[in-house]
Design a protein around this motif. Structure first.
Motif, PDB file in Angstrom:
ATOM      1  N   LEU A  17      -5.135   1.994   5.170  1.00 11.34           N
ATOM      2  CA  LEU A  17      -5.699   0.869   4.421  1.00 11.34           C
ATOM      3  C   LEU A  17      -5.102  -0.471   4.805  1.00 11.34           C
ATOM      4  O   LEU A  17      -5.742  -1.510   4.646  1.00 11.34           O
ATOM      5  N   HIS A  18      -3.859  -0.464   5.264  1.00 14.22           N
ATOM      6  CA  HIS A  18      -3.179  -1.715   5.579  1.00 14.22           C
ATOM      7  C   HIS A  18      -2.154  -1.462   6.673  1.00 14.22           C
ATOM      8  O   HIS A  18      -1.516  -0.404   6.702  1.00 14.22           O
ATOM      9  N   THR A  19      -2.013  -2.414   7.594  1.00 14.21           N
ATOM     10  CA  THR A  19      -1.034  -2.287   8.658  1.00 14.21           C
ATOM     11  C   THR A  19       0.038  -3.357   8.531  1.00 14.21           C
ATOM     12  O   THR A  19      -0.188  -4.428   7.960  1.00 14.21           O
ATOM     13  N   THR A  20       1.211  -3.039   9.073  1.00 15.72           N
ATOM     14  CA  THR A  20       2.331  -3.964   9.133  1.00 15.72           C
ATOM     15  C   THR A  20       2.669  -4.201  10.594  1.00 15.72           C
ATOM     16  O   THR A  20       2.739  -3.243  11.384  1.00 15.72           O
ATOM     17  N   THR A  21       2.859  -5.464  10.972  1.00 14.09           N
ATOM     18  CA  THR A  21       3.215  -5.785  12.353  1.00 14.09           C
ATOM     19  C   THR A  21       4.712  -5.601  12.553  1.00 14.09           C
ATOM     20  O   THR A  21       5.520  -6.232  11.878  1.00 14.09           O
ATOM     21  N   ILE A  22       5.067  -4.697  13.452  1.00 13.92           N
ATOM     22  CA  ILE A  22       6.468  -4.415  13.763  1.00 13.92           C
ATOM     23  C   ILE A  22       6.610  -4.327  15.269  1.00 13.92           C
ATOM     24  O   ILE A  22       5.928  -3.525  15.916  1.00 13.92           O
ATOM     25  N   ASP A  23       7.474  -5.166  15.817  1.00 16.13           N
ATOM     26  CA  ASP A  23       7.751  -5.114  17.252  1.00 16.13           C
ATOM     27  C   ASP A  23       6.467  -5.199  18.072  1.00 16.13           C
ATOM     28  O   ASP A  23       6.293  -4.508  19.075  1.00 16.13           O
ATOM     29  N   GLY A  24       5.542  -6.024  17.607  1.00 15.73           N
ATOM     30  CA  GLY A  24       4.282  -6.219  18.311  1.00 15.73           C
ATOM     31  C   GLY A  24       3.274  -5.102  18.136  1.00 15.73           C
ATOM     32  O   GLY A  24       2.224  -5.109  18.788  1.00 15.73           O
ATOM     33  N   ARG A  25       3.536  -4.147  17.244  1.00 15.88           N
ATOM     34  CA  ARG A  25       2.643  -3.014  17.014  1.00 15.88           C
ATOM     35  C   ARG A  25       2.057  -3.090  15.606  1.00 15.88           C
ATOM     36  O   ARG A  25       2.717  -3.555  14.688  1.00 15.88           O
ATOM     37  N   GLN A  26       0.853  -2.598  15.452  1.00 20.59           N
ATOM     38  CA  GLN A  26       0.227  -2.524  14.140  1.00 20.59           C
ATOM     39  C   GLN A  26       0.445  -1.117  13.578  1.00 20.59           C
ATOM     40  O   GLN A  26      -0.142  -0.146  14.060  1.00 20.59           O
ATOM     41  N   ILE A  27       1.300  -1.019  12.550  1.00 17.65           N
ATOM     42  CA  ILE A  27       1.677   0.272  11.982  1.00 17.65           C
ATOM     43  C   ILE A  27       1.020   0.424  10.615  1.00 17.65           C
ATOM     44  O   ILE A  27       1.228  -0.405   9.724  1.00 17.65           O
ATOM     45  N   PRO A  28       0.231   1.484  10.389  1.00 18.25           N
ATOM     46  CA  PRO A  28      -0.406   1.672   9.070  1.00 18.25           C
ATOM     47  C   PRO A  28       0.619   2.130   8.030  1.00 18.25           C
ATOM     48  O   PRO A  28       1.131   3.244   8.103  1.00 18.25           O
ATOM     49  N   THR A  29       0.906   1.279   7.068  1.00 16.31           N
ATOM     50  CA  THR A  29       1.936   1.571   6.068  1.00 16.31           C
ATOM     51  C   THR A  29       1.372   1.774   4.664  1.00 16.31           C
ATOM     52  O   THR A  29       2.127   2.006   3.729  1.00 16.31           O
ATOM     53  N   ARG A  30       0.078   1.716   4.512  1.00 18.59           N
ATOM     54  CA  ARG A  30      -0.595   2.006   3.246  1.00 18.59           C
ATOM     55  C   ARG A  30      -1.793   2.893   3.565  1.00 18.59           C
ATOM     56  O   ARG A  30      -2.605   2.558   4.434  1.00 18.59           O
ATOM     57  N   TRP A  31      -1.891   4.050   2.872  1.00 19.52           N
ATOM     58  CA  TRP A  31      -2.892   5.051   3.215  1.00 19.52           C
ATOM     59  C   TRP A  31      -3.648   5.511   1.974  1.00 19.52           C
ATOM     60  O   TRP A  31      -3.079   5.605   0.892  1.00 19.52           O
ATOM     61  N   SER A  32      -4.908   5.838   2.175  1.00 19.87           N
ATOM     62  CA  SER A  32      -5.708   6.527   1.171  1.00 19.87           C
ATOM     63  C   SER A  32      -5.730   8.009   1.522  1.00 19.87           C
ATOM     64  O   SER A  32      -6.020   8.388   2.665  1.00 19.87           O
ATOM     65  N   LEU A  33      -5.413   8.844   0.537  1.00 19.77           N
ATOM     66  CA  LEU A  33      -5.413  10.294   0.737  1.00 19.77           C
ATOM     67  C   LEU A  33      -6.184  10.943  -0.405  1.00 19.77           C
ATOM     68  O   LEU A  33      -5.847  10.755  -1.581  1.00 19.77           O
ATOM     69  N   LYS A  34      -7.189  11.736  -0.044  1.00 22.47           N
ATOM     70  CA  LYS A  34      -7.977  12.457  -1.035  1.00 22.47           C
ATOM     71  C   LYS A  34      -8.091  13.925  -0.616  1.00 22.47           C
ATOM     72  O   LYS A  34      -8.363  14.231   0.541  1.00 22.47           O
ATOM     73  N   ILE A  35      -7.846  14.814  -1.579  1.00 30.32           N
ATOM     74  CA  ILE A  35      -8.078  16.246  -1.405  1.00 30.32           C
ATOM     75  C   ILE A  35      -8.942  16.659  -2.586  1.00 30.32           C
ATOM     76  O   ILE A  35      -8.440  17.096  -3.636  1.00 30.32           O
ATOM     77  N   PRO A  36     -10.259  16.485  -2.473  1.00 27.92           N
ATOM     78  CA  PRO A  36     -11.147  16.693  -3.629  1.00 27.92           C
ATOM     79  C   PRO A  36     -11.022  18.080  -4.249  1.00 27.92           C
ATOM     80  O   PRO A  36     -11.094  18.222  -5.474  1.00 27.92           O
ATOM     81  N   GLY A  37     -10.825  19.108  -3.427  1.00 31.55           N
ATOM     82  CA  GLY A  37     -10.742  20.454  -3.961  1.00 31.55           C
ATOM     83  C   GLY A  37      -9.526  20.701  -4.836  1.00 31.55           C
ATOM     84  O   GLY A  37      -9.485  21.684  -5.585  1.00 31.55           O
ATOM     85  N   LYS A  38      -8.533  19.813  -4.756  1.00 30.01           N
ATOM     86  CA  LYS A  38      -7.318  19.920  -5.558  1.00 30.01           C
ATOM     87  C   LYS A  38      -7.190  18.766  -6.547  1.00 30.01           C
ATOM     88  O   LYS A  38      -6.129  18.557  -7.139  1.00 30.01           O
ATOM     89  N   GLN A  39      -8.265  18.018  -6.736  1.00 31.36           N
ATOM     90  CA  GLN A  39      -8.296  16.899  -7.670  1.00 31.36           C
ATOM     91  C   GLN A  39      -7.167  15.898  -7.395  1.00 31.36           C
ATOM     92  O   GLN A  39      -6.523  15.377  -8.299  1.00 31.36           O
ATOM     93  N   LEU A  40      -6.942  15.630  -6.116  1.00 33.02           N
ATOM     94  CA  LEU A  40      -5.918  14.660  -5.727  1.00 33.02           C
ATOM     95  C   LEU A  40      -6.573  13.472  -5.054  1.00 33.02           C
ATOM     96  O   LEU A  40      -7.319  13.627  -4.083  1.00 33.02           O
ATOM     97  N   GLU A  41      -6.300  12.290  -5.571  1.00 38.33           N
ATOM     98  CA  GLU A  41      -6.771  11.040  -4.976  1.00 38.33           C
ATOM     99  C   GLU A  41      -5.684  10.001  -5.182  1.00 38.33           C
ATOM    100  O   GLU A  41      -5.464   9.543  -6.308  1.00 38.33           O
ATOM    101  N   ILE A  42      -4.975   9.647  -4.098  1.00 33.72           N
ATOM    102  CA  ILE A  42      -3.828   8.752  -4.198  1.00 33.72           C
ATOM    103  C   ILE A  42      -3.868   7.704  -3.092  1.00 33.72           C
ATOM    104  O   ILE A  42      -4.579   7.852  -2.088  1.00 33.72           O
ATOM    105  N   THR A  43      -3.084   6.666  -3.301  1.00 31.21           N
ATOM    106  CA  THR A  43      -2.814   5.667  -2.268  1.00 31.21           C
ATOM    107  C   THR A  43      -1.307   5.625  -2.063  1.00 31.21           C
ATOM    108  O   THR A  43      -0.563   5.351  -3.009  1.00 31.21           O
TER     109      THR A  43
END
Length: 354
Positions: A293-319
């Protein structure tokens, strides 16, 4: 998964200890030919405590611990400790300086505002580094992960120690819970081409002890996670890096999942759902919805440090949010690794190949 930073370690080790250049056909050479080494095949019957120790027939192996910690004042930290074993050539291990095994240690401490990491490198055969099953001990120099005297079983009560220029920790890890075999009874696939590792975890550790960071000492406690893997060729030649999560849910479950990225933009995605009793359910690509969902610039690289994770079969929806988006492991080969938090739990994230 915990292919983990062993890919990074392997590239460093090969560059430091072999005359030839590191393989370039896959990330860190982990897709290079493994002729002569033992192969990972389905159907292995794990044996403990023997499998806590080293597996010299295989090319690569690691002991990896993370902990999400907090002190009485509510300060939050993450701790990481890893020992890697790498065989530079196939065949029997020789004694002394003729030993072709190389060991690498990584350790780190993370807070909301600081991140410190250190590494150690050693040749095998001379006692500077190694691992043994009974009594269990994995060490490099004065860093160690070992069974405490009098423990009921090898992983029931552990001591974890490491230090760097600006950090140190001395933690006790305890658990009476059973180990978890990842993948298909410990056979963990990494690609559709059949690459795999043997992989088990202890996600039920509770850690407590002392942590020092930048001159200050804290008494801390919290959940911890051990991963054990060994293989000889865990990647395919077209895989460029990975994103790996281990999550402790407040409601009692645990989740391990990883995404191995392909050079064509696709990915191999799988994981394990671990219920509060330790029973497992394998998660396949169709079961998991994972997106940065969001990246952080580190050492000239774009690193994804915020993620959306969903596992519908286990009723899990988190960021998931990085505790410290700048948790960059600026070691011989850099990568990102640090604690994450979300509504309903905490965990760890490692990202390589960015």
């Amino acid at each position: 998964m915990k292919i983990k930073s062993f890919g990074l370690a392997l590239l460093l080790l090969l560059g430091a200890c072999d005359k030839g250049p590191a393989p370039q056909e896959s990330f860190a050479g982990l897709g290079s030919d493994a002729a002569g080494f033992a192969q990972v095949v389905p159907g292995k019957v794990f044996s403990f405590p023997e499998d806590h120790g080293p597996h010299p027939g295989f090319r690569i192996e690691w002991w990896y611990v993370t902990a999400n910690l907090k002190d009485a004042q509510g300060n939050v930290f993450g701790v990481q400790w890893t020992l890697f074993r790498n065989a530079l050539k196939a065949g029997p291990t020789q004694a002394g300086w003729h030993d072709s095994t190389v060991w690498l240690g990584h350790a780190a401490v993370t807070s909301a505002t600081q991140h410190f990491a250190a590494e150690r490198l050693a040749r095998g055969g001379v006692g500077q580094a190694g691992a043994q099953a009974v009594p269990f001990n994995a060490w490099i120099d004065d860093w160690n992960f070992a069974t405490q005297p009098g423990a009921a079983s090898p992983l029931a009560a552990m001591q974890l120690k490491a230090s760097g220029a600006q950090f140190a920790y001395d933690l006790q890890l305890t658990s009476s819970r059973p180990l978890v075999l990842q993948g298909d009874n410990g056979y963990s696939r990494k690609s559709d081409q059949g690459q795999a590792s043997y992989y088990y975890s202890q996600p039920f550790f509770t850690a407590q002890g002392r942590l020092q960071i930048d001159g200050k000492t804290y008494q801390v406690s919290g959940p911890a996670w051990l991963d054990r893997e060994w293989s000889s060729q865990p990647l395919s030649a077209s895989q460029s890096g990975w994103d790996w999560f281990s999550l402790h849910l407040d409601r009692g479950e645990h989740v391990m999942l990883f995404r191995v990225r392909q050079t064509d933009g696709s990915a191999y995605l799988t994981g394990t759902w671990i219920d509060a009793q330790g029973q497992t359910h394998t998660l396949h690509n169709a079961d998991i919805q994972l997106a940065p969902l969001h990246t952080t610039t580190i050492d000239g690289r774009q690193i994804p440090t915020r993620w959306s994770l969903k596992i519908p079969g286990k009723q899990l929806e988190i960021t998931t949010e990085a505790l410290n988006p700048k948790a960059w492991m600026n070691l011989g080969i850099p990568y990102w690794e640090g604690p994450v938090r979300f509504d309903g739990g905490v965990g760890y994230l490692e990202m390589t190949g960015y």
